[in-house]
Design a protein around this motif. Structure first.
Motif, mmCIF file in Angstrom:
data_model
loop_
_atom_site.group_PDB
_atom_site.id
_atom_site.type_symbol
_atom_site.label_atom_id
_atom_site.label_comp_id
_atom_site.label_asym_id
_atom_site.label_seq_id
_atom_site.Cartn_x
_atom_site.Cartn_y
_atom_site.Cartn_z
ATOM 1 N N TRP A 130 0.834 -1.190 0.000
ATOM 2 C CA TRP A 130 0.000 0.000 0.000
ATOM 3 C C TRP A 130 0.876 1.251 0.000
ATOM 4 O O TRP A 130 1.919 1.273 0.659
ATOM 5 C CB TRP A 130 -0.902 0.053 1.241
ATOM 6 C CG TRP A 130 -1.860 -1.087 1.366
ATOM 7 C CD1 TRP A 130 -1.746 -2.170 2.180
ATOM 8 C CD2 TRP A 130 -3.101 -1.244 0.654
ATOM 9 N NE1 TRP A 130 -2.826 -3.000 2.024
ATOM 10 C CE2 TRP A 130 -3.688 -2.449 1.101
ATOM 11 C CE3 TRP A 130 -3.782 -0.483 -0.294
ATOM 12 C CZ2 TRP A 130 -4.894 -2.920 0.619
ATOM 13 C CZ3 TRP A 130 -4.996 -0.940 -0.775
ATOM 14 C CH2 TRP A 130 -5.541 -2.138 -0.318
ATOM 15 N N PHE A 152 -9.160 -5.196 2.679
ATOM 16 C CA PHE A 152 -8.987 -5.045 1.238
ATOM 17 C C PHE A 152 -7.847 -5.937 0.751
ATOM 18 O O PHE A 152 -6.894 -6.206 1.489
ATOM 19 C CB PHE A 152 -8.657 -3.589 0.883
ATOM 20 C CG PHE A 152 -9.750 -2.611 1.220
ATOM 21 C CD1 PHE A 152 -10.695 -2.240 0.275
ATOM 22 C CD2 PHE A 152 -9.829 -2.040 2.484
ATOM 23 C CE1 PHE A 152 -11.693 -1.324 0.572
ATOM 24 C CE2 PHE A 152 -10.826 -1.132 2.807
ATOM 25 C CZ PHE A 152 -11.763 -0.771 1.842
ATOM 26 N N SER A 154 -4.710 -6.123 -1.379
ATOM 27 C CA SER A 154 -3.762 -5.174 -1.975
ATOM 28 C C SER A 154 -3.267 -5.623 -3.346
ATOM 29 O O SER A 154 -2.664 -4.831 -4.073
ATOM 30 C CB SER A 154 -2.562 -4.973 -1.042
ATOM 31 O OG SER A 154 -1.836 -6.187 -0.893
ATOM 32 N N LYS A 156 -5.162 -6.295 -5.708
ATOM 33 C CA LYS A 156 -6.136 -5.753 -6.650
ATOM 34 C C LYS A 156 -6.035 -4.236 -6.683
ATOM 35 O O LYS A 156 -5.501 -3.623 -5.764
ATOM 36 C CB LYS A 156 -7.551 -6.191 -6.237
ATOM 37 C CG LYS A 156 -7.751 -7.699 -6.316
ATOM 38 C CD LYS A 156 -9.165 -8.099 -5.909
ATOM 39 C CE LYS A 156 -9.355 -9.604 -6.019
ATOM 40 N NZ LYS A 156 -10.718 -10.024 -5.601
ATOM 41 N N HIS A 158 -6.879 -0.721 -5.923
ATOM 42 C CA HIS A 158 -7.708 0.032 -4.980
ATOM 43 C C HIS A 158 -7.221 1.482 -4.905
ATOM 44 O O HIS A 158 -6.011 1.749 -4.925
ATOM 45 C CB HIS A 158 -7.643 -0.577 -3.577
ATOM 46 C CG HIS A 158 -8.373 -1.870 -3.438
ATOM 47 N ND1 HIS A 158 -9.749 -1.971 -3.502
ATOM 48 C CD2 HIS A 158 -7.910 -3.134 -3.239
ATOM 49 C CE1 HIS A 158 -10.101 -3.238 -3.345
ATOM 50 N NE2 HIS A 158 -9.006 -3.964 -3.188
ATOM 51 N N TYR A 159 -8.173 2.381 -4.779
ATOM 52 C CA TYR A 159 -7.927 3.816 -4.630
ATOM 53 C C TYR A 159 -8.950 4.288 -3.608
ATOM 54 O O TYR A 159 -10.142 4.323 -3.882
ATOM 55 C CB TYR A 159 -8.117 4.484 -5.996
ATOM 56 C CG TYR A 159 -8.102 5.987 -6.071
ATOM 57 C CD1 TYR A 159 -7.214 6.769 -5.332
ATOM 58 C CD2 TYR A 159 -8.982 6.641 -6.946
ATOM 59 C CE1 TYR A 159 -7.205 8.144 -5.455
ATOM 60 C CE2 TYR A 159 -8.972 8.022 -7.083
ATOM 61 C CZ TYR A 159 -8.082 8.766 -6.335
ATOM 62 O OH TYR A 159 -8.080 10.131 -6.479
ATOM 63 N N ILE A 160 -8.475 4.620 -2.409
ATOM 64 C CA ILE A 160 -9.360 4.841 -1.263
ATOM 65 C C ILE A 160 -9.143 6.253 -0.737
ATOM 66 O O ILE A 160 -8.005 6.640 -0.422
ATOM 67 C CB ILE A 160 -9.069 3.825 -0.153
ATOM 68 C CG1 ILE A 160 -9.175 2.380 -0.693
ATOM 69 C CG2 ILE A 160 -10.005 4.023 1.027
ATOM 70 C CD1 ILE A 160 -8.604 1.326 0.251
ATOM 71 N N SER A 181 -3.312 0.993 -3.812
ATOM 72 C CA SER A 181 -2.659 -0.318 -3.757
ATOM 73 C C SER A 181 -1.528 -0.392 -4.775
ATOM 74 O O SER A 181 -1.462 0.386 -5.737
ATOM 75 C CB SER A 181 -3.672 -1.424 -4.035
ATOM 76 O OG SER A 181 -4.138 -1.354 -5.382
ATOM 77 N N SER A 225 -12.863 4.386 -4.049
ATOM 78 C CA SER A 225 -13.641 3.820 -2.946
ATOM 79 C C SER A 225 -13.819 4.919 -1.898
ATOM 80 O O SER A 225 -12.840 5.398 -1.330
ATOM 81 C CB SER A 225 -12.908 2.628 -2.320
ATOM 82 O OG SER A 225 -12.754 1.578 -3.245
ATOM 83 N N SER A 392 -17.191 -0.247 1.021
ATOM 84 C CA SER A 392 -17.633 -0.299 -0.375
ATOM 85 C C SER A 392 -18.065 1.091 -0.817
ATOM 86 O O SER A 392 -18.238 1.987 -0.003
ATOM 87 C CB SER A 392 -18.797 -1.268 -0.529
ATOM 88 O OG SER A 392 -19.899 -0.882 0.259
#
Length: 392
Positions: A130, A152, A154, A156, A158-160, A181, A225, A392
């Motif tokens: 991350w 989550f 990592s 995959k 992901h943008y949080i 990620s 996200s 989500s």
């Protein structure tokens, strides 16, 4: 802290603020972080820590011709001495508006940092699961963040982050901090390399760097996200603790980050967090921050001079602090009040607020709280029912 080895903290700052805002982090937020790197628009050493140039790989022609880089070029030619104390003071009090903070040349330059930092962070620690992006007035609670990220995958994309939008572009607000990620970082880095001129053109025409990064991630199919209320774009002292947005009650969610936090607030919040970790068996929720950190400050000093508690409902024809307080006491739902220059304000929400000099407002503001009602507010809050994380 379990899991902290798997992240790289990418700390972004600028020459106009770094000397004032960076040092506090070395013995608070960054103290126990094994892997972090600091980037700015000027390479230097601060408090024994290296600060790297985020913009050294931007096209030289762009840096020479684009007016956004005037500050950067001054710093390259003359060093930090190019910035006068009068300029720094003026920029420190420049206020954000709907277009950002164009009165501060550091803000205009800042938008060029985000995309280069993706490549630099990947090169610095390619094995990180991350990448946590934070700014000099961001406060992260690492134990909460890592517990949250454990939900989550990592591997995959992901943008949080805390949602913002400009036009059709949805992006994570940089001041709240955001998380990308490894997979998503590599996707956007590869796409940018293949279309560098297009990306630079979009940055030049763009509004802010966090929006540019959100656009870049959307290009490779990585959507945002949403993270509110775990990540916060405001100070802990400015939040409406009974607030509800998108059917989520702030009171019941774990606290992961705050923004616009001053150095003194960072130090006091860090001390509180460490004490909580020693004595409590649970992670901090926003309600815990209010009950155990904010409320005791209000109880110790229920009235303050030179302080704005962000009361927002004006009352007419009030001529004194005493009269303002009395009217608040007469209104059953009034929790707090402030008075300044015949301006009485009240609020049904409870906020600690901040020194009235912090926002360059009048130093004559007097603020007060109705402590007994605040105690009743805490007592009467509906219990939490399994809320905690935004997933989500």
């Amino acid at each position: 802290i379990p899991g902290l080895e798997d992240v790289l903290v990418v700390f972004k700052t600028g020459a106009t603020e770094a000397l004032d805002k960076l040092p506090i982090h070395f013995h608070t937020t960054l103290r126990c972080v094994p892997h972090y790197i600091i980037y700015s628009d000027f390479e230097e050493e601060i408090a024994g820590h290296q600060v790297y140039d985020a913009l050294d790989e931007v096209d030289e022609e762009t840096k020479s011709a684009n007016p956004d880089f005037r500050l950067y070029n001054r710093l390259r030619r003359h060093g930090r001495h190019a910035l006068s104390s009068a300029e720094l003071a003026e920029w420190a009090f420049a206020e954000n508006n709907a277009s950002g903070n164009n009165d501060n040349p550091g803000w205009r330059l800042d938008k060029w940092k985000f995309l280069p930092l993706v490549d630099k962070a990947l090169r610095h620690r390619p094995e990180a699961r991350w990448y946590i992006f934070m700014e000099a007035d961001t406060y992260f609670i690492w134990s909460s963040l890592l517990e949250w990220l454990a939900h989550f995958d990592s591997s995959k994309p992901h943008y949080i982050g805390e949602r913002m939008q400009t036009g059709s572009v949805v992006f994570a607000y940089g001041g709240s901090g955001f998380i990308i990620s490894n997979r998503a970082m590599r996707m956007v880095s590869g796409d940018r390399k293949a279309r560098l001129q297009e990306y630079d053109k979009y940055t030049q025409e763009g509004w802010a760097g966090d929006a540019v990064l959100g656009w870049a991630l959307s290009n490779v199919g990585v959507g945002l996200s949403w993270s509110w209320p775990n990540l916060q774009g405001k100070r802990f002292s400015e939040l409406h603790n009974a607030g509800v947005s998108w059917s989520k009650r702030l009171w019941c969610y774990y606290a992961v980050s705050y923004h616009h936090v001053s150095s003194s607030e960072i130090e006091s919040l860090y001390g509180f967090e460490k004490e909580w970790a020693r004595n409590a068996s649970s992670l901090l929720r926003h309600s815990d921050v209010f009950k155990k950190f904010i409320l005791p400050q209000i109880q110790r000093e229920p009235e303050r001079d030179n302080w704005s508690n962000l009361s927002d409902v004006s009352q007419k024809s009030i001529n004194s602090t005493e009269e303002c307080r009395a009217i608040c006491e007469d209104q059953e739902d009034c929790m707090q009040f402030s008075y300044s220059l015949d301006n009485c304000r009240m609020s049904t929400a409870v906020r600690l607020g901040h020194s009235s000099s912090a926002d360059n407002s009048s130093p004559t503001v007097h603020s007060g709280w109705i402590v007994e009602r605040i105690g009743n507010f805490v007592r009467d809050m509906e219990p939490c029912n399994g809320e905690g994380w935004v997933l989500s």
